[in-house]
Design an enzyme around this catalytic site. Sequence first.
Site, PDB file in Angstrom:
ATOM      1  N   LYS A 155       0.827  -1.213   0.000  1.00 57.38           N
ATOM      2  CA  LYS A 155       0.000   0.000   0.000  1.00 57.38           C
ATOM      3  C   LYS A 155       0.860   1.263   0.000  1.00 57.38           C
ATOM      4  O   LYS A 155       1.887   1.331   0.685  1.00 57.38           O
ATOM      5  CB  LYS A 155      -0.909   0.033   1.240  1.00 57.38           C
ATOM      6  CG  LYS A 155      -1.873  -1.122   1.341  1.00 57.38           C
ATOM      7  CD  LYS A 155      -2.703  -1.061   2.612  1.00 57.38           C
ATOM      8  CE  LYS A 155      -3.688   0.077   2.597  1.00 57.38           C
ATOM      9  NZ  LYS A 155      -4.588   0.034   3.773  1.00 57.38           N
ATOM     10  N   GLU A 176       0.909  -4.777   4.533  1.00 57.50           N
ATOM     11  CA  GLU A 176      -0.028  -5.276   5.533  1.00 57.50           C
ATOM     12  C   GLU A 176      -0.445  -6.698   5.191  1.00 57.50           C
ATOM     13  O   GLU A 176      -0.396  -7.114   4.026  1.00 57.50           O
ATOM     14  CB  GLU A 176      -1.293  -4.409   5.562  1.00 57.50           C
ATOM     15  CG  GLU A 176      -1.125  -3.062   6.207  1.00 57.50           C
ATOM     16  CD  GLU A 176      -2.442  -2.288   6.264  1.00 57.50           C
ATOM     17  OE1 GLU A 176      -2.469  -1.286   6.981  1.00 57.50           O
ATOM     18  OE2 GLU A 176      -3.419  -2.685   5.600  1.00 57.50           O
ATOM     19  N   LYS A 177      -0.885  -7.407   6.203  1.00 53.00           N
ATOM     20  CA  LYS A 177      -1.467  -8.722   5.980  1.00 53.00           C
ATOM     21  C   LYS A 177      -2.733  -8.562   5.149  1.00 53.00           C
ATOM     22  O   LYS A 177      -3.545  -7.684   5.424  1.00 53.00           O
ATOM     23  CB  LYS A 177      -1.790  -9.387   7.325  1.00 53.00           C
ATOM     24  CG  LYS A 177      -2.456 -10.751   7.205  1.00 53.00           C
ATOM     25  CD  LYS A 177      -1.542 -11.783   6.576  1.00 53.00           C
ATOM     26  CE  LYS A 177      -2.209 -13.151   6.482  1.00 53.00           C
ATOM     27  NZ  LYS A 177      -1.408 -14.099   5.705  1.00 53.00           N
ATOM     28  N   TYR A 178      -2.886  -9.401   4.138  1.00 50.92           N
ATOM     29  CA  TYR A 178      -4.080  -9.350   3.287  1.00 50.92           C
ATOM     30  C   TYR A 178      -5.110 -10.304   3.860  1.00 50.92           C
ATOM     31  O   TYR A 178      -4.919 -11.515   3.874  1.00 50.92           O
ATOM     32  CB  TYR A 178      -3.710  -9.749   1.861  1.00 50.92           C
ATOM     33  CG  TYR A 178      -4.861  -9.680   0.879  1.00 50.92           C
ATOM     34  CD1 TYR A 178      -5.392  -8.458   0.484  1.00 50.92           C
ATOM     35  CD2 TYR A 178      -5.402 -10.842   0.327  1.00 50.92           C
ATOM     36  CE1 TYR A 178      -6.426  -8.379  -0.427  1.00 50.92           C
ATOM     37  CE2 TYR A 178      -6.439 -10.774  -0.594  1.00 50.92           C
ATOM     38  CZ  TYR A 178      -6.941  -9.549  -0.967  1.00 50.92           C
ATOM     39  OH  TYR A 178      -7.970  -9.483  -1.874  1.00 50.92           O
ATOM     40  N   HIS A 208     -15.644  -4.121   5.273  1.00 51.42           N
ATOM     41  CA  HIS A 208     -15.101  -2.775   5.443  1.00 51.42           C
ATOM     42  C   HIS A 208     -16.091  -2.007   6.325  1.00 51.42           C
ATOM     43  O   HIS A 208     -17.183  -1.663   5.886  1.00 51.42           O
ATOM     44  CB  HIS A 208     -14.947  -2.087   4.087  1.00 51.42           C
ATOM     45  CG  HIS A 208     -14.287  -0.733   4.161  1.00 51.42           C
ATOM     46  ND1 HIS A 208     -13.217  -0.382   3.373  1.00 51.42           N
ATOM     47  CD2 HIS A 208     -14.534   0.351   4.937  1.00 51.42           C
ATOM     48  CE1 HIS A 208     -12.849   0.852   3.652  1.00 51.42           C
ATOM     49  NE2 HIS A 208     -13.640   1.321   4.606  1.00 51.42           N
ATOM     50  N   HIS A 222     -11.435  -1.299  -4.796  1.00 42.83           N
ATOM     51  CA  HIS A 222     -11.296  -0.527  -3.558  1.00 42.83           C
ATOM     52  C   HIS A 222     -12.138   0.745  -3.562  1.00 42.83           C
ATOM     53  O   HIS A 222     -11.978   1.591  -2.680  1.00 42.83           O
ATOM     54  CB  HIS A 222      -9.832  -0.183  -3.283  1.00 42.83           C
ATOM     55  CG  HIS A 222      -8.920  -1.373  -3.301  1.00 42.83           C
ATOM     56  ND1 HIS A 222      -8.945  -2.351  -2.330  1.00 42.83           N
ATOM     57  CD2 HIS A 222      -7.967  -1.762  -4.193  1.00 42.83           C
ATOM     58  CE1 HIS A 222      -8.045  -3.277  -2.622  1.00 42.83           C
ATOM     59  NE2 HIS A 222      -7.444  -2.947  -3.742  1.00 42.83           N
ATOM     60  N   LYS A 279     -15.856   2.314  -3.064  1.00 39.62           N
ATOM     61  CA  LYS A 279     -17.165   1.973  -2.521  1.00 39.62           C
ATOM     62  C   LYS A 279     -18.266   2.325  -3.530  1.00 39.62           C
ATOM     63  O   LYS A 279     -18.184   3.348  -4.206  1.00 39.62           O
ATOM     64  CB  LYS A 279     -17.410   2.760  -1.231  1.00 39.62           C
ATOM     65  CG  LYS A 279     -16.330   2.576  -0.183  1.00 39.62           C
ATOM     66  CD  LYS A 279     -16.439   3.640   0.896  1.00 39.62           C
ATOM     67  CE  LYS A 279     -15.266   3.588   1.848  1.00 39.62           C
ATOM     68  NZ  LYS A 279     -15.264   4.724   2.794  1.00 39.62           N
ATOM     69  N   ASN A 325     -10.099   9.037   7.686  1.00 40.92           N
ATOM     70  CA  ASN A 325     -10.382  10.150   6.782  1.00 40.92           C
ATOM     71  C   ASN A 325     -10.789  11.357   7.605  1.00 40.92           C
ATOM     72  O   ASN A 325     -11.791  11.323   8.328  1.00 40.92           O
ATOM     73  CB  ASN A 325     -11.495   9.775   5.808  1.00 40.92           C
ATOM     74  CG  ASN A 325     -11.033   8.747   4.797  1.00 40.92           C
ATOM     75  OD1 ASN A 325     -10.000   8.917   4.164  1.00 40.92           O
ATOM     76  ND2 ASN A 325     -11.777   7.672   4.654  1.00 40.92           N
ATOM     77  N   ARG A 337     -12.283  14.169   7.209  1.00 40.76           N
ATOM     78  CA  ARG A 337     -13.200  14.987   6.421  1.00 40.76           C
ATOM     79  C   ARG A 337     -14.593  14.374   6.453  1.00 40.76           C
ATOM     80  O   ARG A 337     -14.792  13.306   7.023  1.00 40.76           O
ATOM     81  CB  ARG A 337     -12.724  15.060   4.965  1.00 40.76           C
ATOM     82  CG  ARG A 337     -12.539  13.666   4.341  1.00 40.76           C
ATOM     83  CD  ARG A 337     -12.284  13.712   2.857  1.00 40.76           C
ATOM     84  NE  ARG A 337     -11.856  12.447   2.320  1.00 40.76           N
ATOM     85  CZ  ARG A 337     -12.635  11.414   2.051  1.00 40.76           C
ATOM     86  NH1 ARG A 337     -13.935  11.487   2.304  1.00 40.76           N
ATOM     87  NH2 ARG A 337     -12.157  10.294   1.548  1.00 40.76           N
TER      88      ARG A 337
END
Length: 446
Positions: free
Chosen positions: A158, A200-202, A208, A235, A237, A289, A291
């Site tokens: 990532k 990161e571990k997947y 989510h 990824h 939404k 996030n 915001r």
Amino acid sequence: MFDKVLIANRGEIALRIQRACKELGIATVAVHSTADADAMHVRLADESVCIGSPPASDSYLNIPRLLAACEITGADAVHPGYGFLSENARFAEILEEHSITFIGPTSEHIRIMGDKITAKETARKLGIPVVPGSEGEVVNEAQAMKIAKDMGFPVLVKATAGGGGRGMKVAHTAADLGLALSTARAEAKAAFGNDSVYIEKYLQKPRHIEIQVFGDGRGNAVHLGERDCSLQRRHQKILEESPSPALNAESRKKIGEVVSAAMKKIKYRGAGTVEFLFEDGEFYFIEMNTRLQVEHPVTEAVTGIDLVLEQLRVASGANLSYKQEEITFSGHAIECRINAENPRTFRPSPGQITYWHPPGGLGVRVDSGVYQGYRIPPFYDSLIGKLIVHGKNRNECLMRLRRALSEFVIDGIETTIPLFNELIRQPDIANGLYDIHWLEKYLGKS
């Protein structure tokens, strides 16, 4: 309270902010590119300023022009909406240097949470559970291989400055890792000007889940429940709902208390969303996030709280208008993102809307900045509207969503409405049995 707010955004979110301002008696300034001269938010604002040509870099991302628009109109505050400059710490600092209020968190919090590695370390220190992964940036393939083997494949590479699914690549085996690293770095460099990545571990079948938080910058903070955003493509939404079909009352209360306690510790100000992957009863922090989110109406539907109005109040110096024990949750809400795209290939479909008939009725809300005859420009995100429905329970909500989608007519362009009509009839969706990989698997088979 503010006298005049400049809205540094476009489309449905600009119109949404205008409505909240008007309900508080605040004058509004719309900024726009030449491509958006006929946009609804421009038509309905008290004042408007053209800030440049269609490319976002020449208009909505051009800080000197936005600052000039504030000075010309006498705006004493700026609401950034989402996207564009909403999470740009330097923009927030520049406004404050010119005695203009940035309606959002402090630049410090934006900067901390904007870097994924720093955000993850901050979350860990605040007692928020995180996804197993590298302690910081991965600098070469040898280091990456050691970390990945220690965790076990598959792993996710990532971008540290990532967002919107860019700069994210899965390595299912050791043989995939080199390509995943180079591809993620290249994407991150192109999208964010920063090619640093971490690992990161997947997780195999996670949901989510994101928690809406709100603070007043004085150590008061609350959570407003969760949103399930697991229906995603690349990824991104496309549908969100609250409450999540995957959580029970105990897990919901526990994670809500964890994140609200964390926001109190750092004296967070304004609206924010703490995002998690949820698998086998465990939460794993992925990002925050700083915001307003696209899907904020889902939370407004189940809580009855106007999040934008509260942003304006808190930014003007007021305390939070409610305590945690005063927040109640009622029924179920679902949001569908209506995009100007081909419903199968997701190819953008700009053009003129020749007919526009949004649905209505009890429990139905449409947030959109378009209208019949409006020409959708090809320069920006393809989101043209959001359909939000609310019912006493999830079953009623789904039935209302079916009805609302059947009423929604948009001609002249392609939209994702046919896809939603199809998805809500799938047993897995009806039963809430989906994860973040479900949609791509479904599209691959159909």
